[in-house]
Scaffold this active site. Structure first.
Site, PDB file in Angstrom:
ATOM      1  N   PHE A 262     -17.015  51.243 -54.418  1.00 38.00           N
ATOM      2  CA  PHE A 262     -15.772  50.492 -54.205  1.00 38.00           C
ATOM      3  C   PHE A 262     -16.163  49.028 -53.995  1.00 38.00           C
ATOM      4  O   PHE A 262     -16.902  48.714 -53.052  1.00 38.00           O
ATOM      5  CB  PHE A 262     -15.097  51.053 -52.960  1.00 38.00           C
ATOM      6  CG  PHE A 262     -13.799  50.432 -52.542  1.00 38.00           C
ATOM      7  CD1 PHE A 262     -12.626  50.724 -53.217  1.00 38.00           C
ATOM      8  CD2 PHE A 262     -13.737  49.590 -51.429  1.00 38.00           C
ATOM      9  CE1 PHE A 262     -11.404  50.185 -52.805  1.00 38.00           C
ATOM     10  CE2 PHE A 262     -12.527  49.058 -51.002  1.00 38.00           C
ATOM     11  CZ  PHE A 262     -11.356  49.357 -51.695  1.00 38.00           C
TER      12      PHE A 262
ATOM     13  N   ILE B 138     -21.993  46.112 -51.186  1.00 38.70           N
ATOM     14  CA  ILE B 138     -21.337  47.226 -51.878  1.00 38.70           C
ATOM     15  C   ILE B 138     -22.138  48.523 -51.694  1.00 38.70           C
ATOM     16  O   ILE B 138     -23.235  48.680 -52.249  1.00 38.70           O
ATOM     17  CB  ILE B 138     -21.112  46.889 -53.382  1.00 38.70           C
ATOM     18  CG1 ILE B 138     -20.304  45.581 -53.503  1.00 38.70           C
ATOM     19  CG2 ILE B 138     -20.410  48.046 -54.100  1.00 38.70           C
ATOM     20  CD1 ILE B 138     -18.974  45.543 -52.728  1.00 38.70           C
TER      21      ILE B 138
ATOM     22  N   ARG C  70     -34.915  66.614 -18.420  1.00 38.72           N
ATOM     23  CA  ARG C  70     -35.634  65.503 -17.798  1.00 38.72           C
ATOM     24  C   ARG C  70     -35.483  65.561 -16.278  1.00 38.72           C
ATOM     25  O   ARG C  70     -34.360  65.596 -15.749  1.00 38.72           O
ATOM     26  CB  ARG C  70     -35.052  64.189 -18.338  1.00 38.72           C
ATOM     27  CG  ARG C  70     -35.494  62.957 -17.627  1.00 38.72           C
ATOM     28  CD  ARG C  70     -36.885  62.539 -18.027  1.00 38.72           C
ATOM     29  NE  ARG C  70     -37.245  61.262 -17.413  1.00 38.72           N
ATOM     30  CZ  ARG C  70     -38.485  60.842 -17.324  1.00 38.72           C
ATOM     31  NH1 ARG C  70     -39.482  61.584 -17.798  1.00 38.72           N
ATOM     32  NH2 ARG C  70     -38.739  59.675 -16.776  1.00 38.72           N
TER      33      ARG C  70
ATOM     34  N   HIS D 288     -30.872  58.514 -21.586  1.00 37.79           N
ATOM     35  CA  HIS D 288     -32.262  58.746 -21.985  1.00 37.79           C
ATOM     36  C   HIS D 288     -33.235  57.771 -21.306  1.00 37.79           C
ATOM     37  O   HIS D 288     -34.452  57.951 -21.413  1.00 37.79           O
ATOM     38  CB  HIS D 288     -32.414  58.618 -23.506  1.00 37.79           C
ATOM     39  CG  HIS D 288     -32.000  59.836 -24.273  1.00 37.79           C
ATOM     40  ND1 HIS D 288     -30.690  60.166 -24.498  1.00 37.79           N
ATOM     41  CD2 HIS D 288     -32.728  60.809 -24.877  1.00 37.79           C
ATOM     42  CE1 HIS D 288     -30.626  61.275 -25.204  1.00 37.79           C
ATOM     43  NE2 HIS D 288     -31.842  61.698 -25.449  1.00 37.79           N
TER      44      HIS D 288
ATOM     45  N   GLU E 126     -14.738  48.815 -43.662  1.00 39.41           N
ATOM     46  CA  GLU E 126     -13.397  49.352 -43.925  1.00 39.41           C
ATOM     47  C   GLU E 126     -12.379  48.772 -42.931  1.00 39.41           C
ATOM     48  O   GLU E 126     -11.437  49.436 -42.511  1.00 39.41           O
ATOM     49  CB  GLU E 126     -13.406  50.884 -43.988  1.00 39.41           C
ATOM     50  CG  GLU E 126     -14.345  51.349 -45.108  1.00 39.41           C
ATOM     51  CD  GLU E 126     -14.191  52.771 -45.551  1.00 39.41           C
ATOM     52  OE1 GLU E 126     -13.130  53.363 -45.341  1.00 39.41           O
ATOM     53  OE2 GLU E 126     -15.163  53.286 -46.141  1.00 39.41           O
TER      54      GLU E 126
HETATM   55  N1  COS Z   1      -0.628  50.593 -48.260  1.00 36.08           N
HETATM   56  C1  COS Z   1       0.090  50.116 -49.319  1.00 36.08           C
HETATM   57  N2  COS Z   1       0.413  48.816 -49.468  1.00 36.08           N
HETATM   58  C2  COS Z   1       0.000  47.968 -48.515  1.00 36.08           C
HETATM   59  C3  COS Z   1      -0.759  48.383 -47.412  1.00 36.08           C
HETATM   60  C4  COS Z   1      -1.069  49.762 -47.300  1.00 36.08           C
HETATM   61  N3  COS Z   1      -1.776  50.229 -46.266  1.00 36.08           N
HETATM   62  N4  COS Z   1      -1.047  47.313 -46.642  1.00 36.08           N
HETATM   63  C5  COS Z   1      -0.484  46.254 -47.244  1.00 36.08           C
HETATM   64  N5  COS Z   1       0.135  46.652 -48.379  1.00 36.08           N
HETATM   65  C6  COS Z   1       0.920  45.831 -49.314  1.00 36.08           C
HETATM   66  C7  COS Z   1       2.023  45.106 -48.554  1.00 36.08           C
HETATM   67  O1  COS Z   1       3.173  45.917 -48.465  1.00 36.08           O
HETATM   68  C8  COS Z   1       2.243  43.888 -49.415  1.00 36.08           C
HETATM   69  O2  COS Z   1       3.045  44.221 -50.522  1.00 36.08           O
HETATM   70  P1  COS Z   1       4.429  43.429 -50.816  1.00 36.08           P
HETATM   71  O3  COS Z   1       4.015  41.998 -51.029  1.00 36.08           O
HETATM   72  O4  COS Z   1       4.977  44.088 -52.033  1.00 36.08           O
HETATM   73  O5  COS Z   1       5.259  43.593 -49.583  1.00 36.08           O
HETATM   74  C9  COS Z   1       0.856  43.573 -49.935  1.00 36.08           C
HETATM   75  O6  COS Z   1       0.088  44.795 -49.854  1.00 36.08           O
HETATM   76  C10 COS Z   1       0.156  42.504 -49.139  1.00 36.08           C
HETATM   77  O7  COS Z   1       0.122  42.933 -47.797  1.00 36.08           O
HETATM   78  P2  COS Z   1      -0.058  41.949 -46.564  1.00 36.08           P
HETATM   79  O8  COS Z   1       0.886  40.796 -46.730  1.00 36.08           O
HETATM   80  O9  COS Z   1       0.029  42.730 -45.318  1.00 36.08           O
HETATM   81  O10 COS Z   1      -1.542  41.408 -46.815  1.00 36.08           O
HETATM   82  P3  COS Z   1      -2.424  40.427 -45.972  1.00 36.08           P
HETATM   83  O11 COS Z   1      -3.125  39.515 -46.918  1.00 36.08           O
HETATM   84  O12 COS Z   1      -1.646  39.838 -44.846  1.00 36.08           O
HETATM   85  O13 COS Z   1      -3.619  41.316 -45.337  1.00 36.08           O
HETATM   86  C11 COS Z   1      -4.865  43.009 -44.257  1.00 36.08           C
HETATM   87  C12 COS Z   1      -3.568  42.539 -44.974  1.00 36.08           C
HETATM   88  C13 COS Z   1      -5.458  42.007 -43.286  1.00 36.08           C
HETATM   89  C14 COS Z   1      -4.419  44.217 -43.527  1.00 36.08           C
HETATM   90  C15 COS Z   1      -5.895  43.352 -45.357  1.00 36.08           C
HETATM   91  O14 COS Z   1      -6.386  42.197 -45.997  1.00 36.08           O
HETATM   92  C16 COS Z   1      -7.057  44.163 -44.856  1.00 36.08           C
HETATM   93  O15 COS Z   1      -6.954  45.374 -44.658  1.00 36.08           O
HETATM   94  N6  COS Z   1      -8.230  43.518 -44.658  1.00 36.08           N
HETATM   95  C17 COS Z   1      -9.443  44.209 -44.346  1.00 36.08           C
HETATM   96  C18 COS Z   1     -10.116  44.578 -45.606  1.00 36.08           C
HETATM   97  C19 COS Z   1     -11.162  45.606 -45.409  1.00 36.08           C
HETATM   98  O16 COS Z   1     -10.941  46.643 -44.795  1.00 36.08           O
HETATM   99  N7  COS Z   1     -12.318  45.328 -45.971  1.00 36.08           N
HETATM  100  C20 COS Z   1     -13.390  46.224 -45.938  1.00 36.08           C
HETATM  101  C21 COS Z   1     -13.822  46.419 -47.342  1.00 36.08           C
HETATM  102  S1  COS Z   1     -14.369  48.001 -47.729  1.00 36.08           S
HETATM  103  S2  COS Z   1     -16.009  48.286 -46.741  1.00 36.08           S
END
Ligand code: COS
Length: 385
Positions: A122, A156, A267, A343, A368
């Protein structure tokens, strides 16, 4: 989707046997090799572990989220890296295709992912886009019936092993609605890998940068064939991933407590086992109570996840998945810290589980979505409602 109860209990028993008989005895080898031995990977394929979350119609085992959480909880009882080999195939790598892919894409990729013949990663995070995932800069420009992709993806998981990536790139303007999710074969000309990351813990897991320089990917590889909805796909995948990690955190907490209890019984200090001292008992009891709370959240949330339509997002469940991920991953951090404390000096020595797990669990609060991002998601939901 769920496996019938009898087949599931047989599967779970065989996974538990595999963990006890094959994985736990190989933990030192894993640490030394910094890799999962090939014969263990072959056995994992044979058992179907790469496809536990993929429906039977695409060659997988078809577990529900609750069942997947139970199996991942069991896998938390051994070194992190064993689960990581197939973790992206089960979770964040495959689920975007399953949730939003076209039937053709599902047929083309899911059976190979389920068998483990294809490792899928991913690719969302970038050097300048971590928590703020919607600001990602990797660019995909349409050129006839292909997109030309340029950018860098960072940290990644499984990239060095991957045959394909579920990769988010910008096909449109700024913000979330400009992002599309692509299936990108790893052998696409123009793709190269960075050197393996040297990490604090989790020896045997593999992460690195993925660099795309004019990588030509068919437009048909956009997941679901619809540009501009890749951010939503990624968020749905992460909701599910956060539950998967919560189960893992609980499994690791249980192993840490079990080992700490064994050590406290064996222990001796001041003429008796240290487990007789109430200050040690306090640490064990706090850990057990917190694990119970985490497990209860994880099971409840997984049930709610299973109750909603497959691939559809439910804001309430997303918020609860963030609560669960935040609590369980913070909880296992505290449990690991107490396990080291119980420990004593031995907890700082590499041959004990406490030392390894202490380093390994640290990542759970970061990837995540950091704890702070889970707080943002939870608070946003509360304030919106
Ligand atoms: N399921 C489905 N859609 C979702 C969603 C979810 N869980 N969360 C957000 N969306 C949708 C929103 O509904 C919005 O759609 P609309 O514009 O049609 O309303 C769109 O996605 C954008 O959402 P939002 O405005 O909430 O986005 P933001 O940029 O404010 O950010 C966060 C949202 C901070 C929650 C997001 O960027 C996030 O999760 N960041 C962390 C990323 C992460 O986990 N990275 C690790 C990588 S993998 S190791």
């Amino acid at each position: 989707m769920a496996l019938d109860a009898e087949s599931f209990s047989l599967l779970r028993a065989s996974v538990q046997r595999f963990i006890d008989d094959r994985l736990k005895p190989a933990e030192d080898t894993l640490e030394e090799l910094d890799d999962v031995p090939a014969d263990i990977v072959a056995d994992m394929k044979e058992m179907g572990l790469f496809g536990i979350s993929i429906p039977e119609s695409y060659g997988g085992i078809g577990l529900s989220m609750s069942q997947e959480c139970d199996v991942v909880y069991d896998l938390g009882h051994t070194a992190f890296a064993f689960r990581s080999v197939f973790g992206t195939n089960v979770g964040i790598g495959s689920q975007g295709i399953l949730m939003d892919g076209t039937e053709e894409q599902k047929q083309a990729y899911l059976p190979k992912i389920a068998s483990g013949d294809l490792i899928i990663s991913f690719a969302l995070t970038e050097p300048n886009a971590g928590s703020d995932a919607a600001s990602l800069q990797t660019r995909a420009e349409l050129d006839g019936d292909h997109y030309i992709i340029n950018g860098t993806k960072r940290f990644i998981t499984n990239a060095p092993r991957a045959g394909a990536f579920t990769l988010m790139a910008r096909t449109g303007g700024p913000g979330a609605s400009g992002i599309s999710a692509f299936i990108v074969p790893a052998d696409t000309p123009g793709i190269s890998l960075g050197k393996p990351d040297k990490k604090m813990g989790q020896r045997g897991t593999k992460t690195c940068d993925v660099v795309l320089e004019n990588a030509r990917v068919p437009a048909a590889n956009i997941i679901g064939g619809v540009p501009g909805v890749g951010f939503k796909t990624a968020m749905k995948v992460l909701d599910r991933g956060r539950l998967h990690l919560s189960a893992l955190a609980c499994g690791m907490a249980h192993r840490l407590i079990t080992d700490a209890v064994a050590y406290a019984k064996e222990r001796k200090q001041f003429g008796k086992p240290i487990g007789d001292f109430q200050l040690i008992q306090g640490m064990l009891a706090d850990s057990q109570a917190e694990l119970y709370a985490g497990l209860s959240m994880m099971r409840d949330c997984a049930q709610r996840y299973d109750a909603k339509p497959v691939g559809k997002s439910d804001p309430e469940v997303s918020m609860l998945a963030s609560c669960t991920k935040m609590f369980c991953t913070e909880m296992v951090g505290r449990v690991a810290d107490r396990a080291v404390q119980i420990h004593g000096g031995a907890g700082y020595i590499a041959e004990y589980t406490a030392e390894r797990f202490y380093r390994d669990v640290r990542l759970l609060r970061l990837y995540e979505g950091t704890t702070q991002i889970q707080q943002v998601i939870i608070a946003k939901h509360l304030l919106r409602d």
